[in-house]
Enzyme design. Structure first.
Site, PDB file in Angstrom:
ATOM      1  N   GLU A 286       0.878  -1.001  -0.007  1.00 51.54           N
ATOM      2  CA  GLU A 286      -0.009  -0.032  -0.030  1.00 51.54           C
ATOM      3  C   GLU A 286       0.898   1.293  -0.099  1.00 51.54           C
ATOM      4  O   GLU A 286       1.639   1.477   0.859  1.00 51.54           O
ATOM      5  CB  GLU A 286      -0.993  -0.036   1.197  1.00 51.54           C
ATOM      6  CG  GLU A 286      -1.836  -1.106   1.294  1.00 51.54           C
ATOM      7  CD  GLU A 286      -2.938  -1.197   0.141  1.00 51.54           C
ATOM      8  OE1 GLU A 286      -3.168  -0.109  -0.425  1.00 51.54           O
ATOM      9  OE2 GLU A 286      -3.556  -2.200   0.348  1.00 51.54           O
ATOM     10  N   CYS A 320      -1.940   9.439   3.737  1.00 50.49           N
ATOM     11  CA  CYS A 320      -1.710   8.808   2.218  1.00 50.49           C
ATOM     12  C   CYS A 320      -2.798   9.380   1.464  1.00 50.49           C
ATOM     13  O   CYS A 320      -2.822   9.713   0.343  1.00 50.49           O
ATOM     14  CB  CYS A 320      -1.383   7.348   2.252  1.00 50.49           C
ATOM     15  SG  CYS A 320      -2.783   6.572   3.752  1.00 50.49           S
TER      16      CYS A 320
HETATM   17  P1  NAD Z   1       8.608   4.941   4.096  1.00 53.29           P
HETATM   18  O1  NAD Z   1       8.439   4.394   2.903  1.00 53.29           O
HETATM   19  O2  NAD Z   1       9.670   6.043   4.201  1.00 53.29           O
HETATM   20  O3  NAD Z   1       8.597   3.770   5.250  1.00 53.29           O
HETATM   21  C1  NAD Z   1       7.804   2.894   5.566  1.00 53.29           C
HETATM   22  C2  NAD Z   1       8.331   1.804   6.165  1.00 53.29           C
HETATM   23  O4  NAD Z   1       9.221   1.209   5.424  1.00 53.29           O
HETATM   24  C3  NAD Z   1       9.214   2.212   7.530  1.00 53.29           C
HETATM   25  O5  NAD Z   1       8.988   1.293   8.448  1.00 53.29           O
HETATM   26  C4  NAD Z   1      10.604   2.314   7.229  1.00 53.29           C
HETATM   27  O6  NAD Z   1      11.465   2.094   8.257  1.00 53.29           O
HETATM   28  C5  NAD Z   1      10.603   1.166   6.108  1.00 53.29           C
HETATM   29  N1  NAD Z   1      11.640   1.092   5.061  1.00 53.29           N
HETATM   30  C6  NAD Z   1      12.533   1.917   4.614  1.00 53.29           C
HETATM   31  N2  NAD Z   1      13.286   1.719   3.866  1.00 53.29           N
HETATM   32  C7  NAD Z   1      13.101   0.205   3.792  1.00 53.29           C
HETATM   33  C8  NAD Z   1      13.874  -0.966   2.977  1.00 53.29           C
HETATM   34  N3  NAD Z   1      15.101  -0.401   2.356  1.00 53.29           N
HETATM   35  N4  NAD Z   1      13.430  -2.107   2.939  1.00 53.29           N
HETATM   36  C9  NAD Z   1      12.447  -2.506   4.070  1.00 53.29           C
HETATM   37  N5  NAD Z   1      11.639  -1.582   4.745  1.00 53.29           N
HETATM   38  C10 NAD Z   1      12.025   0.076   4.429  1.00 53.29           C
HETATM   39  O7  NAD Z   1       7.216   5.824   4.342  1.00 53.29           O
HETATM   40  P2  NAD Z   1       6.877   6.793   5.433  1.00 53.29           P
HETATM   41  O8  NAD Z   1       7.458   8.044   5.385  1.00 53.29           O
HETATM   42  O9  NAD Z   1       6.761   6.141   6.902  1.00 53.29           O
HETATM   43  O10 NAD Z   1       5.097   6.899   5.075  1.00 53.29           O
HETATM   44  C11 NAD Z   1       4.729   7.634   4.357  1.00 53.29           C
HETATM   45  C12 NAD Z   1       4.210   7.079   2.807  1.00 53.29           C
HETATM   46  O11 NAD Z   1       3.382   5.849   3.169  1.00 53.29           O
HETATM   47  C13 NAD Z   1       3.655   8.051   2.022  1.00 53.29           C
HETATM   48  O12 NAD Z   1       4.035   7.960   0.505  1.00 53.29           O
HETATM   49  C14 NAD Z   1       2.037   7.700   2.178  1.00 53.29           C
HETATM   50  O13 NAD Z   1       1.621   7.828   1.110  1.00 53.29           O
HETATM   51  C15 NAD Z   1       2.363   6.062   2.288  1.00 53.29           C
HETATM   52  N6  NAD Z   1       1.163   5.672   2.852  1.00 53.29           N
HETATM   53  C16 NAD Z   1       0.307   4.788   2.217  1.00 53.29           C
HETATM   54  C17 NAD Z   1      -0.732   4.307   2.717  1.00 53.29           C
HETATM   55  C18 NAD Z   1      -1.835   3.415   2.160  1.00 53.29           C
HETATM   56  O14 NAD Z   1      -2.716   2.970   2.521  1.00 53.29           O
HETATM   57  N7  NAD Z   1      -1.631   3.286   0.574  1.00 53.29           N
HETATM   58  C19 NAD Z   1      -1.053   4.395   4.094  1.00 53.29           C
HETATM   59  C20 NAD Z   1       0.059   5.253   4.925  1.00 53.29           C
HETATM   60  C21 NAD Z   1       0.980   5.686   4.417  1.00 53.29           C
END
Ligand code: NAD
Length: 526
Positions: A286, A320
């Site tokens: 997501e 999001c």
């Molecule tokens: P992010 O992608 O920076 O981090 C998300 C998670 O991924 C964190 O736990 C992070 O530590 C982990 N992560 C980072 N690098 C990684 C890697 N290389 N391998 C595995 N895991 C890794 O996102 P964020 O800043 O925490 O959240 C915001 C983003 O999430 C926005 O783009 C938002 O639109 C999206 N979002 C989407 C939904 C949805 O339902 N579609 C819901 C909430 C947030």
């Protein structure tokens, strides 16, 4: 822990002028403040594992405020957590599903009872206002309830099938995969840790959660409720630390049978590509959004301005589903922008632990830099900053809600997700043009329209490419989904599964089908 008052707060709750609720929050905040700075362990099987190497979970409200300390988990910690989850899996899978549901429903009730304490911590941890934090906590509880109810409604997904002979009985059974990795983002730190983990566990899988390093405590508190509800050790494990090591090990380790990732497009797509490199494994990603609202000249412009303002600036544009671009019909553009600016100016900004503040800080310096860069870019490229464009970094990371007009519709700021309180408004000549622009993006998460014309509304619903759509919603043009009410998932670059969270097709994704044909009368019950 606070147990009163019980009032259902959702993201569409408009006001919190309820003294009982506010004083319960005040009291919870005091308790939360008294416990700040503690060091928390990771949860690995029956072990609470600490480490000499810890990181600080600081508040975006005030950089000096250390909310908690957590271990910087290593690949070995993840391997151990996966081993614990694998060891717990056979017994959990064999637990009758009604018993599994009873435990998770108990956890949901505990989360609801602790709503104020968990929300107060969340406000401090990520800077959500009171109502948003209460909503996030209650959503977590409702996700467990809703997924449990769906599982029950489907009678545990055991379905009698036809028979080709009187001696033969066949049924279709959905069965769990094994161990799910769950990687959650900072912005719904409990609901998006708890929802996917809950779905996986209700279905009979065990879980290893990696919460966001910007919000590990809310994930940890979810684990606390599970423990207190009597979840057997090893069914839920939690490892904290950076995505590059902890997340990467989850992604690469063959002991993980399935994955749920919620977060940015870049990280999600990397994960999506690499997770199934060697063999098929289910993965739900997501991801982000660049969510449009369309305002037609037939609209109630006051309703439109209110809905857009709430969705663009609620939790600082860090949902999001946040509304980040508006396409408004030219004849009403100035009037709409004037109303939007007026409503935006009324937003109260400041420490979100205080009840009067609706908008707080963004999550970190990186987000504030994204904001400042967007403002500079808009100015440099001929845009008009109608309101906002400022920052205050005295204590935390506070931007002002910003509305920009005058940029060409093909400008980057109409297309890239920024995840900050920055809204671009562009003028269009027709619904067709608005729909073309709205769909001309890699994303497809949420969208909204304001119109009083049936034909326009029908055309919007038929044509818009988004998983969650709203028509004439004052409470939020594009935001505010709730379990069992609005399914929530993205199309195109916003989500991989086409089966949304919060909805009726979610929990099945944690299960795989087995056809069982038995000759004779010895068909065991499940
Ligand atoms: P992010 O992608 O920076 O981090 C998300 C998670 O991924 C964190 O736990 C992070 O530590 C982990 N992560 C980072 N690098 C990684 C890697 N290389 N391998 C595995 N895991 C890794 O996102 P964020 O800043 O925490 O959240 C915001 C983003 O999430 C926005 O783009 C938002 O639109 C999206 N979002 C989407 C939904 C949805 O339902 N579609 C819901 C909430 C947030």
């Amino acid at each position: 822990m606070a147990t009163t008052p019980r009032m259902k707060i959702t993201y569409a709750t408009l006001s919190a002028d309820n003294e009982e609720l506010q004083s319960a929050f005040d009291a919870a905040l005091e308790r939360a403040r008294a416990a700040l700075g503690e060091t928390y362990p990771m949860i690995i099987g029956d072990e609470e594992r600490t480490s000499n190497d810890t990181f600080e979970d600081r508040s975006p409200i005030d950089r000096e405020l250390v909310i908690a300390r957590f271990p910087t988990g290593t690949r070995t910690d993840v391997q151990d957590a996966i081993a614990a989850a694998r060891a717990a899996y056979p017994a959990w899978r064999a637990t009758p599903w009604r018993e599994r549901l009873a435990i998770l429903r108990r956890a949901a009730d505990l989360i609801s009872e602790r709503q104020f304490d968990y929300a107060a911590l969340m406000t401090l941890e990520v800077g959500k206002n009171r109502l948003e934090a209460l909503g996030d906590v209650e959503e977590t509880a409702d996700l467990l309830r809703y997924y449990g109810d769906e599982f029950e409604k489907a009678d545990g997904f055991v379905k009698p099938m036809g028979s080709l002979s009187p001696t033969e009985k066949t049924r279709s059974v959905l069965r769990p995969y094994g161990v799910f990795g769950v990687i959650s983002p900072f912005n719904f730190p409990m609901a998006l840790a708890g929802g996917p983990s809950g779905g996986a566990m209700i279905a009979g899988n065990t879980v290893v959660l990696k919460p966001s390093s910007d919000a590990p405590l809310s994930g940890w508190k979810f684990g606390e409720a599970l423990r207190d509800a009597g979840l057997p050790d090893g069914v839920f494990n939690l490892v904290t630390g950076p995505g590059e090591t902890v997340g990467a090990e989850l992604q690469e380790n063959p002991g993980i049978d399935g994955m749920v990732f919620t977060g940015s497009y870049e990280v999600g797509m990397d994960l999506y590509r690499s997770f199934t490199k060697d063999y098929p494994r289910p993965i739900i990603t997501e991801m982000g959004g660049k969510n449009p609202a369309i305002v037609m000249k037939s609209a109630d412009l006051d309703e439109a301005a209110e809905g857009v303002m709430r969705s663009a600036f609620g939790f600082d544009g860090q949902k999001c589903s946040a509304n980040s671009r508006v396409y408004v019909e030219a004849p009403v553009a100035r009037e709409f922008v004037a109303k939007l600016v007026e409503k935006t100016r009324e937003i109260t900004i400041g420490d979100p632990t205080e009840r009067e503040n609706w908008m707080g800080p963004v999550i970190n310096q990186r987000a504030l830099d994204t904001f400042s860069k967007a403002v500079e870019e808009a100015r440099a490229d001929g845009g008009t900053i109608e309101v906002g464009g400022e920052t205050d970094t005295t204590r935390g990371f506070f931007p002002t809600p910003t509305v920009v007009t005058g940029l060409p519709l093909e400008h980057r700021l109409f297309h890239d997700e920024l995840f900050v309180p920055f809204l671009v408004v562009g003028e269009v000549d027709s619904l067709d043009q608005a729909l073309h622009e709205a769909n001309d993006t890699a994303y497809g998460l949420t969208a909204g329209i304001f119109s009083k014309d049936d034909g326009e509304i029908r055309r919007f619903l038929d044509t818009i490419q988004a998983g969650v759509v709203y028509v004439n919603r004052r409470a939020g043009a594009t935001t505010g989904a709730w379990p069992g009410i609005q399914s929530f998932g993205g199309w195109k670059g916003s989500g991989s599964s086409g089966k949304s969270g919060l909805g009726p097709y979610y929990v099945q994704q944690f299960l795989r089908e087995q056809s069982q044909t038995v000759i004779g009368d010895e068909v065991p019950t499940l």
